[in-house]
Write a protein that holds these residues in place. Structure first.
Motif, mmCIF file in Angstrom:
data_model
loop_
_atom_site.group_PDB
_atom_site.id
_atom_site.type_symbol
_atom_site.label_atom_id
_atom_site.label_comp_id
_atom_site.label_asym_id
_atom_site.label_seq_id
_atom_site.Cartn_x
_atom_site.Cartn_y
_atom_site.Cartn_z
ATOM 1 N N HIS A 67 -1.987 76.233 33.832
ATOM 2 C CA HIS A 67 -2.536 75.572 32.648
ATOM 3 C C HIS A 67 -3.757 76.336 32.164
ATOM 4 O O HIS A 67 -4.647 76.652 32.968
ATOM 5 C CB HIS A 67 -2.900 74.126 32.985
ATOM 6 N N SER A 181 6.609 68.658 30.084
ATOM 7 C CA SER A 181 6.718 69.591 28.963
ATOM 8 C C SER A 181 8.099 70.239 28.868
ATOM 9 O O SER A 181 8.806 70.402 29.866
ATOM 10 C CB SER A 181 5.672 70.691 29.136
ATOM 11 N N GLY A 228 13.086 74.224 39.898
ATOM 12 C CA GLY A 228 12.860 72.810 40.172
ATOM 13 C C GLY A 228 13.966 71.909 39.654
ATOM 14 O O GLY A 228 14.112 70.772 40.100
HETATM 15 O O1 TXA Z 1 4.338 68.623 31.622
HETATM 16 C C1 TXA Z 1 4.356 69.395 32.585
HETATM 17 O O2 TXA Z 1 4.876 70.517 32.538
HETATM 18 C C2 TXA Z 1 3.656 68.898 33.871
HETATM 19 C C3 TXA Z 1 2.170 68.754 33.607
HETATM 20 C C4 TXA Z 1 1.390 68.397 34.822
HETATM 21 O O3 TXA Z 1 1.701 69.912 32.995
HETATM 22 N N1 TXA Z 1 3.929 69.801 34.958
HETATM 23 C C5 TXA Z 1 5.146 69.884 35.556
HETATM 24 O O4 TXA Z 1 5.194 70.759 36.624
HETATM 25 O O5 TXA Z 1 6.100 69.241 35.186
HETATM 26 P P1 TXA Z 1 6.380 70.732 37.696
HETATM 27 O O6 TXA Z 1 5.954 71.675 38.741
HETATM 28 O O7 TXA Z 1 6.638 69.329 38.119
HETATM 29 O O8 TXA Z 1 7.571 71.344 36.943
HETATM 30 C C6 TXA Z 1 7.549 72.714 36.601
HETATM 31 C C7 TXA Z 1 8.951 73.235 36.413
HETATM 32 C C8 TXA Z 1 9.746 73.288 37.716
HETATM 33 O O9 TXA Z 1 11.063 72.803 37.452
HETATM 34 C C9 TXA Z 1 9.761 74.778 38.033
HETATM 35 O O10 TXA Z 1 10.900 75.145 38.755
HETATM 36 C C10 TXA Z 1 9.736 75.406 36.644
HETATM 37 O O11 TXA Z 1 8.845 74.576 35.943
HETATM 38 N N2 TXA Z 1 9.183 76.776 36.647
HETATM 39 C C11 TXA Z 1 7.936 77.146 37.014
HETATM 40 N N3 TXA Z 1 7.792 78.485 36.934
HETATM 41 C C12 TXA Z 1 8.969 78.984 36.514
HETATM 42 C C13 TXA Z 1 9.470 80.310 36.234
HETATM 43 N N4 TXA Z 1 8.703 81.401 36.401
HETATM 44 N N5 TXA Z 1 10.739 80.431 35.809
HETATM 45 C C14 TXA Z 1 11.517 79.323 35.636
HETATM 46 N N6 TXA Z 1 11.103 78.053 35.886
HETATM 47 C C15 TXA Z 1 9.858 77.889 36.313
#
Ligand code: TXA
Ligand code: MG
Length: 349
Positions: A67, A181, A228
């Motif tokens: 973020h 998001s 995820g």
């Molecule tokens: O609204 C949101 O995005 C919230 C708030 C707190 O900002 N955060 C959120 O984070 O939902 P999380 O970790 O619960 O979900 C993030 C998703 C996961 O499914 C992860 O696999 C994916 O983003 N992700 C993260 N980095 C990635 C990448 N380099 N390539 C593909 N997917 C990615």
């Protein structure tokens, strides 16, 4: 560890400096965003990131998103900003959208699960952005729930999941959108939605001639590009059946399924619209809002999925929505929460 809830009256509150100091020290702080609450740590500190995985019980191959408070901070994360990401920034940021971009070496592998790309987003929440500014680093933050559980949209639900596991929760009131998001892969020639959210496909189509949705999201047998998205997620404690179909067929479908479950001796919880719950008059019901107000349904969705956790129900029946606009995000979360246990609600079903 004692978990302190710091109630924020304004984004200028002194308690923010306490929280920012914790981030600088490599500790965890849960904080509000416009989508859901995040569990934050210094995004350039490997050890701090490891604490996030431990507190949530999160699989280590599931990367975190970073973020930022400004476009300027992007330079700490990537030195190759795709043009597509700049266009998304100009149109929607700060806002509920995450861009996948190539990562710099400074971003630890622990954050990205070893991927060469990283997710980055600028939250539309003053407390969140001020926390990032005061910390001076991008803040890594997944949703602030235990892994697999519905994401928290209030400080109280963060506390339910993470009490005793983290030092601070900043309480900034309920989240605006209630679903995470939209994630857009900006590393290909065409934007690909990896997770639907409040910035909809239709909105992206206003600035790009073509927008794709990761085929894995429609339940096809391919592996989702957002790691995820492959896990069962957002799950209530009781098993859940999702009823999918046109809204005018829902009441009949619920009446039929409810009587089937009752005959089988099951105690049933209903998660459905105002229109259905009002006419069905079942004692264990959660009214998630009108069928005609998808933003309200999104904002209340995770409350609905948590509502029955302490109630004596054997099974949940949940009403699906259209997959247009933010409905695509609602249905994505409901399908995952049901473990793809989906029934089509046709008229004579
Ligand atoms: O609204 C949101 O995005 C919230 C708030 C707190 O900002 N955060 C959120 O984070 O939902 P999380 O970790 O619960 O979900 C993030 C998703 C996961 O499914 C992860 O696999 C994916 O983003 N992700 C993260 N980095 C990635 C990448 N380099 N390539 C593909 N997917 C990615
Ligand atoms: Mg999450």
């Amino acid at each position: 560890m004692e978990t302190k809830i710091l109630k924020m009256d304004t984004a200028a509150d002194e308690k923010l400096s306490v929280a920012a100091q914790a981030i600088k020290n490599g500790d965890l702080v849960a904080f509000p965003t416009e989508t859901v609450y995040g569990l934050g740590a210094n995004g350039l500190d490997e050890k701090a990131a490891a604490k996030i995985y431990a507190a949530k019980g999160r699989p280590s191959d599931n990367p975190l998103i970073l973020h930022i408070d400004s476009i300027k901070m992007l330079a700490m994360i990537t030195d190759k900003v795709p043009h597509m990401a700049m266009e998304i920034m100009a149109a929607f940021c700060p806002g509920p959208i995450t861009m996948i971009v190539p990562k710099k070496i400074a971003v630890p592998d622990r954050i990205t699960g070893g991927l060469s790309t990283v997710g980055v987003r600028m939250p539309d929440n003053d407390i969140a952005r001020k926390l990032i500014t005061l910390s001076g680093v991008p803040i890594a933050a997944p949703s602030a729930n235990l892994s697999g559980r519905p994401s928290p949209t209030t400080a109280a639900t963060v506390y339910d999941d993470l009490n005793g596991r983290i030092p601070y929760i900043l309480d900034g009131g309920p989240s605006d959108f209630g679903v995470e998001s939209t994630i857009v892969d900006c590393t290909e020639s065409i934007p690909v939605i990896l997770r639907p959210g409040a910035i909809t496909k239709e909105m992206l189509e206003e600035i790009f001639p073509e927008v794709r949705v990761d085929p894995a999201l429609s339940g096809k047998n391919s592996v989702p590009k957002a790691p995820g998205m492959k896990y069962r997620h957002y799950a209530p404690k009781a098993p859940m059946i999702l009823l999918k179909g046109r809204k005018e067929n829902m009441l009949a479908a619920f009446t039929k399924e409810l009587s089937k479950c009752k005959k089988a001796g099951q105690s049933v919880g209903i998660i459905a619209s105002h229109e259905v719950t009002n006419l069905l008059r079942h004692s264990y019901s959660y009214d998630y809002g009108s069928q005609n107000d998808l933003f309200h349904i999104a904002a209340d969705l995770y409350n609905a999925l948590r509502y029955f956790d302490d109630k004596p129900v054997d099974i949940l029946l949940a009403e699906g929505t259209t997959e247009k606009g933010i409905g695509l995000a609602i249905m994505n979360r409901l399908k995952k929460a049901s473990g793809q246990n989906i029934l089509s609600a046709y008229k004579n079903n």
